[in-house]
Design a protein around this motif. Structure first.
Motif, mmCIF file in Angstrom:
data_model
loop_
_atom_site.group_PDB
_atom_site.id
_atom_site.type_symbol
_atom_site.label_atom_id
_atom_site.label_comp_id
_atom_site.label_asym_id
_atom_site.label_seq_id
_atom_site.Cartn_x
_atom_site.Cartn_y
_atom_site.Cartn_z
ATOM 1 N N SER A 116 0.832 -1.204 0.000
ATOM 2 C CA SER A 116 0.000 0.000 0.000
ATOM 3 C C SER A 116 0.865 1.251 0.000
ATOM 4 N N ALA A 117 1.897 1.243 0.825
ATOM 5 C CA ALA A 117 2.783 2.408 0.872
ATOM 6 C C ALA A 117 3.466 2.630 -0.472
ATOM 7 N N LYS A 118 3.878 1.555 -1.093
ATOM 8 C CA LYS A 118 4.533 1.670 -2.409
ATOM 9 C C LYS A 118 3.569 2.239 -3.440
ATOM 10 N N LEU A 119 2.324 1.790 -3.399
ATOM 11 C CA LEU A 119 1.319 2.284 -4.335
ATOM 12 C C LEU A 119 1.093 3.781 -4.156
ATOM 13 N N LEU A 120 0.987 4.229 -2.909
ATOM 14 C CA LEU A 120 0.719 5.641 -2.641
ATOM 15 C C LEU A 120 1.895 6.527 -3.032
ATOM 16 N N ARG A 121 3.105 5.988 -2.985
ATOM 17 C CA ARG A 121 4.288 6.781 -3.315
ATOM 18 C C ARG A 121 4.590 6.778 -4.811
ATOM 19 N N ARG A 122 3.905 5.921 -5.576
ATOM 20 C CA ARG A 122 4.249 5.757 -6.990
ATOM 21 C C ARG A 122 4.062 7.045 -7.776
ATOM 22 N N GLU A 123 2.938 7.731 -7.542
ATOM 23 C CA GLU A 123 2.669 9.009 -8.191
ATOM 24 C C GLU A 123 2.216 9.998 -7.128
#
Length: 459
Positions: free
Chosen positions: A165-172
């Protein structure tokens, strides 16, 4: 601000899907929508968070206008949702919030039996939009967002605890984002990459703060005042090194606990037996700590004043990402008490008011989680302690057992204070360099104090 568009038919499916998932008891007029427009630049742009059942919030995010909407009541839910899908118009709850949203859209209001002479016309999307939900997305919702050119993502309720989830939120991090059902604060700090001292999203989870305690004015109040700022940084780093040698697999973070308001034998200009340290006097040490990756905890000894009123005086420092707060009830006096006459105490209501204020400050400015320390070495020091709130995601609450004396006496205090503690607190241990008889060594502290404390302080 970016513009928000969606194909009208898709909007009907989206809003109907959300509406059908709501319990009738969740229809509330007060919308818990939080936008980052009003907070500091550290907060990511284009982010709105809302409850998973907040249909009006979704409509505000996605739709510029609509020629018609269907209002849905609990009694005609199935028929109204079918009507909205057939017409290709949004479905909104028949509440004050839903009617206000229909007015914003400039839409004709329909019910399940109305004829629609002017169904909404399709509008092309000009800006991709990501919708993140903490609820399980439906097939219709997945199809809709794909059709509209955006993306639906499944994130955890608290993305700080879930790597994907953290990776997804930081992607863009700058792309428009609406989150449904996730923790607004957790989403913000992850998206802003607002990490705590020592890394990660939590102030004490998986790490142990090793702190020097005192006042920068001199050695009388603790080891932190025995040297200047740079020498203190070097000294606390050496202390951390010693813990790392004992346990190379653990994570230790250097910290300063600074006595910020000092209990005083004199009334002082405010008549409260508490001497304030000017922010300008604390600033050099706080600045040096930030540059060096050292956490800071401001310690309050309020005398006849209140913890909350004093905390507010240091808001400018508490808005710094590496600065937490400690309350020392030993020096919280009654209206006729003086320091050293008796051990002070604080009621749970005052503690909870301070934690609520500090949590709100942290949330407003999308700051990393803060350490919130409660000093205690007698059971009476925190009255009704079982009701201390520990559910603020913005705070890591630590009860710091700071009794002094022989190891046997200290461990007796440790056992007594730990009994009956509120769920969710961390623990702190203090070593007194001069007063303990004898003071535990680094190896003894790490081997004998159980559970292993999240905060180990030297005074």
């Amino acid at each position: 601000m970016f513009r928000r568009f969606l194909v009208a038919l898709g909007a009907a499916v989206l809003l109907a899907t959300l509406l059908s998932a709501c319990d009738s008891g969740n229809e509330r007029d007060g919308l818990e929508v939080e936008s980052t427009e009003s907070v500091e630049a550290a907060t990511p742009s284009g982010l709105i968070t809302a409850r998973a059942d907040d249909v009006a919030a979704v409509s505000r995010f996605l739709l510029e206008s609509a020629s018609a909407v269907v209002l849905v009541t609990e009694q005609d839910r199935a028929a109204a949702l079918d009507r909205a899908r057939d017409l290709g118009v949004p479905a909104l709850p028949d509440t004050d919030a839903g009617r206000a949203e229909a007015e914003r859209l400039g839409a004709r209001v329909l019910d399940a039996d109305d004829e629609a002479r002017d169904p909404a016309k399709p509008i092309e999307r000009s800006t991709p939009v990501t919708i993140a939900t903490a609820t399980e997305p439906s097939r219709e919702l997945l199809d809709l967002v794909t059709l509209g050119g955006g993306e639906l993502a499944r994130i955890a309720r608290d993305p700080r605890r879930h790597g994907p989830s953290a990776k997804l939120l930081r992607r863009e991090p700058d792309a428009p984002l609406l989150t449904l059902g996730a923790s607004p604060y957790a989403v913000r700090v992850v998206r802003a990459d607002a990490q705590t001292v020592g890394g990660g999203w939590f102030a004490t989870r998986g790490k142990h703060l090793v702190a020097m305690y005192g006042h920068p004015s001199g050695p009388a109040l603790g080891v932190l005042g025995e040297q200047g700022a740079e020498e203190s940084i070097a000294r606390v780093r050496r202390l951390v090194d010693r813990y790392e040698q004992v346990d190379p697999d653990a994570t230790f973070v250097p910290a300063f606990e600074i006595i910020t308001t000092v209990a005083s034998a004199a009334k002082g200009p405010r008549g409260d037996y508490s001497a304030r340290t000017r922010v300008a006097e604390l600033q050099p040490l706080v600045d040096a700590a930030e540059r060096a990756g050292v956490a800071v905890i401001l310690d309050l000894q309020p005398g006849r004043s209140s913890f909350l009123s004093q905390a507010r005086e240091y808001e400018s420092l508490l808005r710094r990402p590496h600065v937490g707060l400690a309350l020392d009830p030993e020096w919280r006096l009654g209206p006729k008490d003086k320091p050293l006459q008796r051990i002070g105490h604080v009621g749970v209501g005052e503690v909870n008011r301070v934690s609520a204020w500090l949590a709100a400050l942290t949330r407003k400015h999308a700051l990393p989680q803060k350490v919130f320390v409660l000093h205690q070495f007698q059971t009476q020091m925190i009255r009704d302690r079982e009701r201390v709130r520990t559910d603020h995601p913005e705070l890591a609450t630590v009860i710091h057992v700071d009794g002094q004396g022989s190891p046997g006496a200290k461990f007796g205090t440790w056992r007594t204070i730990r009994a009956g503690a509120p769920e969710g607190v961390g623990w702190g241990w203090k070593n007194f360099v001069d007063e303990d008889e004898p003071m535990l060594s680094v190896a003894q502290t790490w081997a004998q104090v159980r559970p292993r404390p999240q905060l180990i302080t030297y005074q």
